[in-house]
Design a protein around this motif. Sequence first.
Motif, mmCIF file in Angstrom:
data_model
loop_
_atom_site.group_PDB
_atom_site.id
_atom_site.type_symbol
_atom_site.label_atom_id
_atom_site.label_comp_id
_atom_site.label_asym_id
_atom_site.label_seq_id
_atom_site.Cartn_x
_atom_site.Cartn_y
_atom_site.Cartn_z
ATOM 1 N N VAL A 28 0.836 -1.198 0.000
ATOM 2 C CA VAL A 28 0.000 0.000 0.000
ATOM 3 C C VAL A 28 0.870 1.247 0.000
ATOM 4 C CG1 VAL A 28 -1.977 -1.092 1.114
ATOM 5 C CG2 VAL A 28 -0.210 -0.045 2.522
ATOM 6 N N THR A 29 0.295 2.335 -0.524
ATOM 7 C CA THR A 29 0.942 3.635 -0.556
ATOM 8 C C THR A 29 0.212 4.563 0.406
ATOM 9 O OG1 THR A 29 1.512 3.343 -2.880
ATOM 10 C CG2 THR A 29 1.599 5.584 -2.029
ATOM 11 N N ILE A 44 0.963 12.727 6.936
ATOM 12 C CA ILE A 44 1.685 11.925 7.937
ATOM 13 C C ILE A 44 0.700 10.899 8.479
ATOM 14 C CG2 ILE A 44 2.838 11.918 10.163
ATOM 15 C CD1 ILE A 44 4.242 14.342 9.427
ATOM 16 N N LEU A 45 1.066 9.635 8.406
ATOM 17 C CA LEU A 45 0.204 8.540 8.843
ATOM 18 C C LEU A 45 0.700 8.002 10.174
ATOM 19 C CD1 LEU A 45 -2.025 6.413 8.209
ATOM 20 C CD2 LEU A 45 -0.202 5.047 7.164
ATOM 21 N N ASN A 46 -0.195 7.946 11.148
ATOM 22 C CA ASN A 46 0.125 7.314 12.430
ATOM 23 C C ASN A 46 -0.048 5.804 12.281
ATOM 24 O OD1 ASN A 46 0.600 9.719 13.817
ATOM 25 N ND2 ASN A 46 -1.558 9.976 14.275
ATOM 26 N N VAL A 47 0.986 5.066 12.615
ATOM 27 C CA VAL A 47 0.946 3.611 12.573
ATOM 28 C C VAL A 47 0.802 3.138 14.017
ATOM 29 C CG1 VAL A 47 2.200 1.535 11.901
ATOM 30 C CG2 VAL A 47 2.391 3.605 10.513
ATOM 31 N N MET A 71 4.517 7.436 9.068
ATOM 32 C CA MET A 71 4.985 7.327 7.679
ATOM 33 C C MET A 71 4.529 8.570 6.933
ATOM 34 S SD MET A 71 4.084 3.420 6.732
ATOM 35 C CE MET A 71 4.665 2.079 7.735
ATOM 36 N N ARG A 72 5.344 8.998 5.982
ATOM 37 C CA ARG A 72 5.026 10.184 5.179
ATOM 38 C C ARG A 72 4.293 9.778 3.905
ATOM 39 N NH1 ARG A 72 7.142 14.774 6.902
ATOM 40 N NH2 ARG A 72 8.884 14.723 8.351
ATOM 41 N N ARG A 73 3.633 10.773 3.305
ATOM 42 C CA ARG A 73 2.906 10.584 2.043
ATOM 43 C C ARG A 73 3.806 9.912 1.007
ATOM 44 N NH1 ARG A 73 -1.534 12.688 -0.279
ATOM 45 N NH2 ARG A 73 -1.836 14.203 1.395
#
Length: 104
Positions: free
Chosen positions: A42-43, A48-51, A65-67
């Motif tokens: 997946v992209t 900014i994505l919180n994992v 993770m960044r865009r």
Amino acid sequence: MLGVPVRGMVVLGVLAAAGLMYVANGGEKLGAEGAGTGECRVTVVADILNVRSGPADTQPIVSTMRRDFVVAAERRVENGFRMLSEGRWAKEEFVVPTRDSDCS
């Protein structure tokens, strides 16, 4: 134009476009070779994505993770979260399968 023949400018343009496509594809070969591999990747489409450690907003954030970051994922979706590699979770609405992925 700056002493470079038109043919040379065309070649440079084609090479630059190929390089940009390579980078945009996460360093993978372009074309059908990678299609249908059975892997889910997946992209990230959020800035900014919180994992998280589990499939809920209340679970601790373990990384970000960044865009445009591409990461291995599982087909498993639970409570609106997709399981990523190493048992991490990301909100499903902020990741999209890559073109050559099988995430269904």
